[in-house]
Design an enzyme around this catalytic site. Sequence first.
Site, short mmCIF file in Angstrom:
data_model
loop_
_atom_site.label_atom_id
_atom_site.label_comp_id
_atom_site.label_asym_id
_atom_site.label_seq_id
_atom_site.Cartn_x
_atom_site.Cartn_y
_atom_site.Cartn_z
N GLU A 15 78.06 -33.64 92.76
CA GLU A 15 78.56 -32.68 93.73
C GLU A 15 78.40 -33.18 95.18
O GLU A 15 79.03 -32.66 96.09
CB GLU A 15 77.83 -31.34 93.56
CG GLU A 15 78.13 -30.70 92.21
CD GLU A 15 77.17 -29.57 91.85
OE1 GLU A 15 77.63 -28.59 91.26
OE2 GLU A 15 75.96 -29.67 92.13
N GLY A 81 79.79 -21.51 85.83
CA GLY A 81 80.47 -21.01 84.64
C GLY A 81 81.25 -19.76 85.03
O GLY A 81 80.72 -18.88 85.71
N MET A 177 72.86 -21.73 88.51
CA MET A 177 71.41 -21.80 88.38
C MET A 177 70.66 -21.91 89.71
O MET A 177 69.46 -22.20 89.71
CB MET A 177 71.05 -22.97 87.45
CG MET A 177 71.71 -22.82 86.09
SD MET A 177 71.49 -24.22 84.96
CE MET A 177 69.79 -24.03 84.49
N GLU A 178 71.35 -21.72 90.83
CA GLU A 178 70.67 -21.93 92.12
C GLU A 178 70.94 -20.89 93.21
O GLU A 178 70.03 -20.52 93.96
CB GLU A 178 71.03 -23.32 92.72
CG GLU A 178 70.59 -24.50 91.92
CD GLU A 178 71.57 -24.86 90.81
OE1 GLU A 178 72.76 -24.45 90.91
OE2 GLU A 178 71.16 -25.51 89.83
N ASP A 201 83.52 -24.33 83.47
CA ASP A 201 83.51 -23.90 82.06
C ASP A 201 83.49 -22.38 82.03
O ASP A 201 83.33 -21.74 83.07
CB ASP A 201 82.27 -24.46 81.35
CG ASP A 201 80.98 -24.00 82.00
OD1 ASP A 201 80.46 -24.74 82.85
OD2 ASP A 201 80.53 -22.87 81.74
N1 ADE Z 1 76.93 -24.31 85.95
C1 ADE Z 1 78.13 -24.65 85.44
N2 ADE Z 1 78.38 -24.01 84.28
C2 ADE Z 1 77.29 -23.25 84.03
C3 ADE Z 1 76.93 -22.37 82.98
N3 ADE Z 1 77.74 -22.17 81.95
N4 ADE Z 1 75.74 -21.76 83.06
C4 ADE Z 1 74.90 -21.98 84.10
N5 ADE Z 1 75.19 -22.80 85.12
C5 ADE Z 1 76.38 -23.43 85.10
#
Ligand code: ADE
Length: 233
Positions: A15, A81, A177-178, A201
């Site tokens: 990134e 996600g 996650m951040e 995703d």
């Molecule tokens: N970052 C990208 N895709 C993710 C997901 N499915 N869960 C958590 N963090 C992500």
Amino acid sequence: MKSTLTGIIVAMQEELEIILQQLEQPQTVERAGMHFHVGLFAGKPVVAVICGVGKVNAAACTQLLISDFRVTQIINIGIAGGLGPGILPGDIVIGDSLVQHDMDVTALGLAPGQIFRLNTFDFKSDPLLLGLAQAASAHITAHNSYTGRIVSGDQFIACPEKSQWLQKEFSALACEMESASIAHVCYLNQLPFVCIRSISDNANNGAHMDFEQFMPIAVENSSILLRHMIPSC
Ligand code: ADE
């Protein structure tokens, strides 16, 4: 006009690469095992850094940017996600509200995500930075852009039940996650913040495979948006 110094936080090497390629007069400073790249990006002074994955890494990095590098605002970019069938890989989600979905004090009667004895449920993005991000999203023409809640937790979400719970419980558009922990630290320091994520995703059964496949386009889209908003920051 007050001069700004923008902290740019990403979680992963992939990134940061596009940003580093365009960083002028770069200098690197190491703190707590993290490399802080100081320079000019799109003509503006920035400090760009990989915080690593997860909320603790992100929180430590954010406080270093504020206390040691004296940034005046923070932008978090990267991948996420997507939650819900309408949000597709490559799409942009600009977070106007951030919540830690794995904060669980429900045993004491609090709603999922509510932090014990904190006077807010969510952390809001700065309205000015949010507006700049939304305006810059016009440059992403091949994918859709959304504004809404992003939730963070120390989990890679790859299961339909969990993804549906995040949508239903938090009305969230994306998970990662951040960003909610970065927003939390900015809230404590009263510093403007915005989060811009591009979808890699759909946080369901195939998430781990989609993640690998769509990460490059997602990384590219969030950095295009950043490049277009920084000159006005
Ligand atoms: N970052 C990208 N895709 C993710 C997901 N499915 N869960 C958590 N963090 C992500």
